[in-house]
Design an enzyme around this catalytic site. Structure first.
Site, PDB file in Angstrom:
ATOM      1  N   SER A  62       0.793  -1.239   0.000  1.00 11.01           N
ATOM      2  CA  SER A  62       0.000   0.000   0.000  1.00 11.01           C
ATOM      3  C   SER A  62       0.820   1.281   0.000  1.00 11.01           C
ATOM      4  CB  SER A  62      -0.954   0.013   1.200  1.00 11.01           C
ATOM      5  OG  SER A  62      -2.115  -0.741   0.910  1.00 11.01           O
ATOM      6  N   LYS A  87       0.262   3.817  -2.711  1.00  9.91           N
ATOM      7  CA  LYS A  87      -0.707   4.923  -2.639  1.00  9.91           C
ATOM      8  C   LYS A  87      -0.024   6.291  -2.587  1.00  9.91           C
ATOM      9  CE  LYS A  87      -4.492   2.294  -0.496  1.00  9.91           C
ATOM     10  NZ  LYS A  87      -3.891   0.965  -0.345  1.00  9.91           N
ATOM     11  N   SER A  90      -5.680   3.979   4.310  1.00  7.81           N
ATOM     12  CA  SER A  90      -5.253   3.036   3.275  1.00  7.81           C
ATOM     13  C   SER A  90      -6.471   2.535   2.498  1.00  7.81           C
ATOM     14  CB  SER A  90      -4.483   1.850   3.879  1.00  7.81           C
ATOM     15  OG  SER A  90      -3.723   1.201   2.872  1.00  7.81           O
TER      16      SER A  90
END
Length: 528
Positions: free
Chosen positions: A185, A188, A363
């Site tokens: 993640s 991102k 997230s």
């Protein structure tokens, strides 16, 4: 890249001053004492977010290179609606009862009464001093403290690292920093910077209704806003109920009380199912029309069961809302609006900067995939998984970032085909901190605060980085990453990225503690 402290002050001062005025008198006096020589030329700077949250204030302080102890963060008010500052104050009070005046019990806190307020550490350096003016941490000193921690077996078989001084852009430490690994993640961060570059921090995603000419055919047109909500309390998001109000009003103005309803998802192209599949509770179908991220419960973040037809379900909810407002309609069907259709009503998402912050703090995979497609639309690429990846690379290349070895298969990092380097992650953070790019600031302000917010709220227990480290987490089976910012003991704002991978997978909790120890060490180490 040189980032003078004065430019950083000008960029962040509106957030700090607004919050500082509610801090205890001795802190206000400290701020006021140093403000005049710096502020005179800064009045024209407009903050990206006009009402700073706890997260934004902490980031603003870090951007200035201030040494902000957890007790200082807790002294600032007012407490926000999430209770975050209340939690911070309780945590600070629990660390010790010495120092400060007795303020008695305050409703909503831990109940320790009378409870002395913790003594405040210095918010700014002394008059005539310069924040972070001393020498930066040295490569050897960083290697001495980070090397043994990176050798921790709990981190797995592969690990890379980079540390950068954000005031100079200089890399202070690297271990395999140019080697590409699955970032999970932390992808991102790249999605955030690309979307803010392509579409702009103030861009809002529109969901609208149109009326086809010479007919009673209404089309609900999705613009790709995953935060569109059908709930009574929109909490600042675009509301399907408001859209129904305005659409019904516009139809009644036309003396129309019965229509056919269709819905248009044509903005997006290609497959709408993420490669991880529909059985995964981390992300819904990626479609240009959905309400509440297709969640089948009342959550707004984290995992949840999702509807298999988010666009059709959103359209059915809208049809029910129209009926409640006196507009009869049958079950909606998919159809593309023509370019001759006349506008009825429009609702818009919060600005892209706010979506980026929410994506990073929680997230949020649905927002991440939506932002990848918004990037594609703005960049003239197909709004698909592939087009989003192409658009992200195109935007990051424009910024001159190191892309060797990088691969972008999605916007969320759920796809293991994503590959990033520690060099790229720290370069992204450095670019977001650059006063020349204020449009990217949300890529920093959205980072979770260690021990307090988002995906770091349950980590850093007992670690010195609590309240000081701000970082994006990344977790897949056998993959753990952490990338963010921290202010060291000498006031230097540092960016860091730690990526690990292991086959067979390591024990997740132990790996995460190992990553947290690395970031905490940067917070407490002068490393000269």
């Amino acid at each position: 890249m040189v980032v003078p402290e004065l430019k950083a002050w000008r960029a962040a001062r509106p957030h700090v001053v607004r919050v500082a005025r509610s801090v205890r008198p001795q802190l206000v006096r400290a701020v006021e004492a140093v403000k005049p020589p710096l502020v005179r030329a800064a009045g024209a700077v407009k903050p990206l977010v006009t009402q700073p949250s706890t997260v934004q204030f902490t980031a603003g302080a870090a951007t200035l290179g201030l040494v902000v102890a957890a007790t200082v963060v807790t002294a600032a008010g007012p407490w926000d609606s999430t209770g975050q500052r209340t939690a911070e104050r309780d945590w600070a009070a629990s660390q010790g009862r010495a120092g400060g005046a007795d303020h008695g019990h305050v409703s909503g806190t831990s109940g320790k009464a009378p409870a002395p307020a913790p003594s405040a550490a210095s918010v700014l350096t002394g008059l005539g001093g310069s924040v972070g003016a001393g020498p930066s941490p040295t490569e050897k000193a960083l290697a001495d403290v980070l090397g043994p921690l990176l050798d921790n077996a709990a981190l797995g078989t592969e690990r890379t690292a980079a540390v950068v001084d954000l005031a100079t852009g200089k890399r202070l430490y690297g271990k395999g920093a140019g080697d590409a690994l699955s970032p999970a993640s932390t992808t991102k961060i790249a999605t955030a910077v690309a979307a803010l570059t392509a579409a702009g921090a103030d861009h809002r995603i529109a969901t609208r209704t149109v009326l086809e000419p010479d007919s009673e055919k209404v089309v609900l047109v999705g613009g790709g806003d995953p935060t569109l909500t059908a709930r009574k309390d929109a909490e600042g998001n675009a509301s399907l109920r408001t859209l129904a109000d305005e659409t019904a009003r516009a139809l009644k103005d036309r003396k129309t009380d019965e229509v056919t309803l269709s819905y248009d998802t044509s903005l997006y192209e290609g497959p709408d199912v993420h490669p991880i599949g529909l059985d995964n509770t981390n992300v819904a179908r990626v479609t240009a029309l959905m309400a509440d991220e297709g969640r089948l419960d009342d959550t707004s973040s984290g995992t949840a069961k999702r509807t298999e037809q988010p666009a059709a379900d959103a359209a059915r909810k809208f049809a029910d809302l129209l009926k409640d407002r006196g507009i009869k309609t049958a079950d909606p069907v998919p159809a593309e609006a023509t370019d001759r259709a006349k506008a009825l009503a429009t609702v818009k998402s919060p600005p892209l900067s706010a979506l980026v912050e929410r994506m990073l703090t929680n997230s949020d995979n649905d927002i991440a995939e939506a932002l990848a497609r918004q990037t594609a639309v703005a960049a003239g690429e197909p709004a698909s998984f592939k087009g989003g990846g192409t658009a992200i690379r195109k935007q990051l290349k424009k910024l001159g970032l190191p892309l060797k070895g990088a691969e972008f298969a999605d916007g969320s990092g759920l796809d293991r085909a994503d590959k990033l380097t520690a060099d790229l992650l720290t370069a992204l953070l450095a670019k977001a901190a650059d006063p020349a790019h204020p449009e990217l600031r949300a890529a920093l302000t959205g980072l979770p605060v260690a021990g307090f917010t988002g995906t770091l709220s349950g980590r850093y227990a007992g670690q010195p980085g609590t309240g000081l480290v701000r970082a994006k987490t990344g977790t897949l089976t056998g993959v753990h990453t952490l990338a963010g910012t921290v202010v060291d003991t000498d006031g230097h704002l540092l960016a860091f990225a730690f990526l690990t991978a292991s086959d067979p997978p390591t024990e997740p909790t132990a790996t995460q503690k190992g990553l947290d120890a690395l970031a905490s060490t940067l917070a407490t180490c002068g490393c000269k």
